[in-house]
Design an enzyme around this catalytic site. Sequence first.
Site, PDB file in Angstrom:
ATOM      1  N   TYR A  53      -2.240 -13.121  -0.456  1.00  0.00           N
ATOM      2  CA  TYR A  53      -0.454 -13.471  -0.910  1.00  0.00           C
ATOM      3  C   TYR A  53      -0.655 -14.786  -1.399  1.00  0.00           C
ATOM      4  CZ  TYR A  53       1.009 -10.417   3.148  1.00  0.00           C
ATOM      5  OH  TYR A  53       1.207  -9.118   3.434  1.00  0.00           O
ATOM      6  N   HIS A 128      -6.525  -5.849   6.792  1.00  0.00           N
ATOM      7  CA  HIS A 128      -5.632  -5.757   5.753  1.00  0.00           C
ATOM      8  C   HIS A 128      -5.508  -4.167   4.705  1.00  0.00           C
ATOM      9  CE1 HIS A 128      -3.088  -8.430   2.751  1.00  0.00           C
ATOM     10  NE2 HIS A 128      -2.748  -6.753   2.591  1.00  0.00           N
ATOM     11  N   SER A 208       7.203  -3.311   3.761  1.00  0.00           N
ATOM     12  CA  SER A 208       8.447  -2.993   2.837  1.00  0.00           C
ATOM     13  C   SER A 208       9.744  -2.486   3.749  1.00  0.00           C
ATOM     14  CB  SER A 208       7.271  -2.362   1.370  1.00  0.00           C
ATOM     15  OG  SER A 208       6.606  -3.065   1.061  1.00  0.00           O
ATOM     16  N   PRO A 209       9.769  -2.232   5.104  1.00  0.00           N
ATOM     17  CA  PRO A 209      10.725  -1.023   5.696  1.00  0.00           C
ATOM     18  C   PRO A 209      12.200  -1.484   4.941  1.00  0.00           C
ATOM     19  CG  PRO A 209      11.255  -4.021   6.088  1.00  0.00           C
ATOM     20  CD  PRO A 209       9.631  -3.662   5.370  1.00  0.00           C
ATOM     21  N   LEU A 210      12.527  -1.711   3.309  1.00  0.00           N
ATOM     22  CA  LEU A 210      14.079  -1.379   3.081  1.00  0.00           C
ATOM     23  C   LEU A 210      13.161  -0.625   1.577  1.00  0.00           C
ATOM     24  CD1 LEU A 210      15.343  -5.510   3.236  1.00  0.00           C
ATOM     25  CD2 LEU A 210      16.077  -2.883   4.363  1.00  0.00           C
ATOM     26  N   GLY A 211      11.763  -0.009   1.723  1.00  0.00           N
ATOM     27  CA  GLY A 211      12.358   0.441   0.941  1.00  0.00           C
ATOM     28  C   GLY A 211      12.945   1.818   0.189  1.00  0.00           C
ATOM     29  N   GLY A 212      14.064   1.997  -1.058  1.00  0.00           N
ATOM     30  CA  GLY A 212      14.545   2.628  -1.509  1.00  0.00           C
ATOM     31  C   GLY A 212      15.764   2.421  -1.201  1.00  0.00           C
TER      32      GLY A 212
END
Length: 288
Positions: A53, A128, A208-212
């Site tokens: 990162y 990873h 990325s749990p907030l995709g959408g």
Amino acid sequence: MRYRTLGTYEVGAIGYGAMPLSIEGRPDEARARATVHAALDAGITLIDTADSYYAPGGEPGHNELLVARALASYGGATDHVLVATKGGRGRTDDGGWTVNGDPRHLRRAAEASLKRLGVEAIGLYQLHKPDPGVPFAESLGALRELADEGKIRTVGVSNASVAQIHEARSVLGGLLVSVQNRYSPAVRDSEPELRLCAELGLAFLPWSPLGGISRSALDGPGGPAPETAFHTVARDRGISPQQVALAWLLTLSPTLIPIPGASRPESVRDSAGAADLVLSEEELALLP
């Protein structure tokens, strides 16, 4: 903040993905530290980072060093915070990502992460991404050796299939405690892996749990994302659709621990609030 089990650790039901603090578009150091401190103030006790990162052209480990500095400058106790890091990926100068699962590389990477984080042992070290050019068992074997030497305490795999999770269990045994795959309202390819983790008692850490729903009418510039049931529930509650989405994710499995990213204190505080948000049966019926 409600808690969930991750191996031998009890962590907040909502974790924090620190990646946005170090890649393209990252905030300055002061805001980055303030964001980590806000996460801790909100009860978050799982911070996810990785040696890869960093911005293209930068130095590996930027995010690990930043997290370490933020924890050191925090005014309260941090010995209960689990910092999870990852090895096996890198960046190219044009912004791409590389994969390297060679056991020798993973050993060097883990030892470098250990020094940057300034800890006696890494609480959770994750592969990873599987390297198609290296037998998966060989990559995992390097992590087992590091655990045997006391340099890492527990192991996770990321971007892994059902077959690879089973293989990891056979190589690592009880050292394997987590799987970190992409999963969100919009991206549900890892449904089989999510179910397997619940069966095996492994923590499932969706990235990325907030995709959408990452853009909405509440987010300002950029225009709203299409209206969804998450927006409807959020409007009725007077909260953000992101918080509703995270609370919904928590209902899918008792071993699921979302790790949403944030580069602003207010964003991480909003995410943390999802841990204590209880959705009604009527609301859950509306959500996909």
